[in-house]
Design an enzyme around this catalytic site. Sequence first.
Site, PDB file in Angstrom:
ATOM      1  N   GLU A 179      32.615  31.345  34.080  1.00 51.48           N
ATOM      2  CA  GLU A 179      31.922  31.161  35.367  1.00 51.48           C
ATOM      3  C   GLU A 179      30.590  31.917  35.480  1.00 51.48           C
ATOM      4  OE1 GLU A 179      34.838  32.103  38.373  1.00 51.48           O
ATOM      5  OE2 GLU A 179      36.320  30.760  37.517  1.00 51.48           O
ATOM      6  N   GLU A 295      42.171  24.379  33.280  1.00 49.89           N
ATOM      7  CA  GLU A 295      42.905  24.924  34.450  1.00 49.89           C
ATOM      8  C   GLU A 295      43.259  23.816  35.455  1.00 49.89           C
ATOM      9  OE1 GLU A 295      40.857  28.255  36.154  1.00 49.89           O
ATOM     10  OE2 GLU A 295      40.178  29.018  34.232  1.00 49.89           O
TER      11      GLU A 295
HETATM   12  O1  G3I Z   1      50.387  41.284  38.612  1.00 50.37           O
HETATM   13  C1  G3I Z   1      49.879  42.096  39.651  1.00 50.37           C
HETATM   14  C2  G3I Z   1      50.972  42.948  40.228  1.00 50.37           C
HETATM   15  O2  G3I Z   1      51.405  43.867  39.230  1.00 50.37           O
HETATM   16  C3  G3I Z   1      50.449  43.692  41.435  1.00 50.37           C
HETATM   17  O3  G3I Z   1      51.477  44.441  41.982  1.00 50.37           O
HETATM   18  C4  G3I Z   1      49.936  42.647  42.441  1.00 50.37           C
HETATM   19  C5  G3I Z   1      49.408  43.295  43.694  1.00 50.37           C
HETATM   20  O4  G3I Z   1      48.116  43.792  43.473  1.00 50.37           O
HETATM   21  O5  G3I Z   1      48.846  41.915  41.846  1.00 50.37           O
HETATM   22  C6  G3I Z   1      49.283  41.186  40.723  1.00 50.37           C
HETATM   23  O6  G3I Z   1      48.169  40.631  40.145  1.00 50.37           O
HETATM   24  C7  G3I Z   1      47.705  39.451  40.792  1.00 50.37           C
HETATM   25  C8  G3I Z   1      47.553  38.406  39.670  1.00 50.37           C
HETATM   26  O7  G3I Z   1      46.899  37.245  40.164  1.00 50.37           O
HETATM   27  C9  G3I Z   1      48.901  38.011  39.058  1.00 50.37           C
HETATM   28  O8  G3I Z   1      49.675  37.365  40.034  1.00 50.37           O
HETATM   29  C10 G3I Z   1      46.346  39.793  41.411  1.00 50.37           C
HETATM   30  O9  G3I Z   1      46.539  40.610  42.540  1.00 50.37           O
HETATM   31  C11 G3I Z   1      45.640  38.507  41.820  1.00 50.37           C
HETATM   32  O10 G3I Z   1      44.306  38.805  42.214  1.00 50.37           O
HETATM   33  C12 G3I Z   1      45.571  37.575  40.606  1.00 50.37           C
HETATM   34  O11 G3I Z   1      44.934  36.383  41.021  1.00 50.37           O
HETATM   35  C13 G3I Z   1      44.513  35.548  39.917  1.00 50.37           C
HETATM   36  C14 G3I Z   1      43.016  35.254  40.090  1.00 50.37           C
HETATM   37  O12 G3I Z   1      42.580  34.345  39.056  1.00 50.37           O
HETATM   38  C15 G3I Z   1      42.180  36.514  39.971  1.00 50.37           C
HETATM   39  O13 G3I Z   1      42.303  37.004  38.662  1.00 50.37           O
HETATM   40  C16 G3I Z   1      45.309  34.255  39.981  1.00 50.37           C
HETATM   41  O14 G3I Z   1      46.669  34.511  39.683  1.00 50.37           O
HETATM   42  C17 G3I Z   1      44.762  33.267  38.945  1.00 50.37           C
HETATM   43  O15 G3I Z   1      45.391  32.006  39.090  1.00 50.37           O
HETATM   44  C18 G3I Z   1      43.255  33.076  39.146  1.00 50.37           C
HETATM   45  O16 G3I Z   1      42.816  32.270  38.093  1.00 50.37           O
HETATM   46  C19 G3I Z   1      41.407  31.941  38.107  1.00 50.37           C
HETATM   47  C20 G3I Z   1      40.942  31.928  36.657  1.00 50.37           C
HETATM   48  O17 G3I Z   1      41.154  33.194  36.063  1.00 50.37           O
HETATM   49  C21 G3I Z   1      39.479  31.501  36.574  1.00 50.37           C
HETATM   50  N1  G3I Z   1      39.285  30.197  37.213  1.00 50.37           N
HETATM   51  C22 G3I Z   1      39.723  30.163  38.614  1.00 50.37           C
HETATM   52  C23 G3I Z   1      41.200  30.531  38.696  1.00 50.37           C
HETATM   53  C24 G3I Z   1      41.703  30.437  40.106  1.00 50.37           C
HETATM   54  O18 G3I Z   1      41.032  31.372  40.919  1.00 50.37           O
END
Ligand code: G3I
Length: 387
Positions: A179, A295
């Site tokens: 991105e 994705e």
């Molecule tokens: O795993 C931790 C957990 O240990 C912790 O207790 C909890 C509370 O903070 O957070 C958990 O991590 C979360 C993670 O997803 C796993 O579920 C993060 O908070 C959360 O921000 C994270 O969101 C991810 C997001 O990217 C940001 O990285 C989404 O799952 C994921 O689907 C999303 O994926 C992105 C791609 O990387 C790039 N393209 C867009 C796509 C959707 O936004």
Amino acid sequence: MITRRDAFHLGLGTLVGVSVSSSKLLSQIVVQTQDTSLPRTFPAVTNTSLAEKAEAKGLYYGSAVLRHHLISDSHYADHIIQTCKMIVPEWELKWSAGACPLRPTPHTFDFTSADAVALFASNHKLLLRGHTLVWHLSLPNWFSETVNSQNAEAYLNNHIQTVVEHYAGRMHSWDVVNEAIEPQDGLSEGLRKTPWLKFLGADYIKLAFQAAAEADPKALLVYNDYGLEYDTPKHDAKRAAVLKLLERLKTQGVPIHAFGMQSHLDGSETHLNLKKLRQFLADVASLGLKILVTELDVIDKNLSADITVRDHMVAAAYEDYLNVVLDEPAVIAVLTWGLSDRYTWLSEFEPRPDGLPVRPLPLDANLNRKLAWNAMARAFDNAPNRG
Ligand code: G3I
């Protein structure tokens, strides 16, 4: 009641008339279109998996996964194993990973979470993708306090070298940079305002690919982005800027091998210009790049509350999109961003205003196949064979 707009979303082309029996019996919708009077349905196909159907055409099918789901939900893990040929950690290979971050401090790495996903892939003979080495999001808290113009290149090189070498020889492909394009930021060449651009200039992208190529010459190196699928001014601008970036990188001799098209589709978006989308894919392929759908899912937040209607529209979005994309021989893989509605980022990030559970993926929350599964299966069956 199904509106004409709902029915249009069934991807049925221009409607000349819609006769609808009842929103509950969507299968009774008989839609007369200019091309055919046949109703559009998504019948269940043979029992072969999506991976097998894709592989029969020289393609990979896979899904994003989260480590804690693979460990805590064996029924879900079994479906991943049965359905996929490739997996990608949705979170574990980003710089910051919640309770068990990949980068706990500026000078340390913790591969525990990502290694668990890699072991799952190896144990079940699944290919593994890496996502993502350089992004402006999910950076650890120490990043903004530590990284600056003087040391950013060292941090970039050290991160990429350490992480890519750790999986060298085991990674099908890496989303090296994610991105980097956002024309609405108003910068030259449509670059996105990111810490990396601020500290290193536009060359950060080249530096990242060069470091990854040195660390693992076998991995396919991918530039990954979103917002490219529709016939809108915003997507037009993004496609143009992404294409220019890819052309620039190739001209500079940067070791980039593929383009990752995230493909977070919007089930309520009616501006799908198949010709324009197909041309974009051909233009990317003409650079000698492979293409991965990285994705794929269908946002259903603005679709009918009626699950029968909604599932049809989501299935139509999958099939219409894949029919165009898979026509491009340079496309080598399709990964959905999750396999089941039980676990999708959209529940948190794109919830429905009515609060109903979202239904963006091929399996429902009970791990049963949906019309979207049938639509993807039919798209793979109809895809040209890559040989
Ligand atoms: O795993 C931790 C957990 O240990 C912790 O207790 C909890 C509370 O903070 O957070 C958990 O991590 C979360 C993670 O997803 C796993 O579920 C993060 O908070 C959360 O921000 C994270 O969101 C991810 C997001 O990217 C940001 O990285 C989404 O799952 C994921 O689907 C999303 O994926 C992105 C791609 O990387 C790039 N393209 C867009 C796509 C959707 O936004």
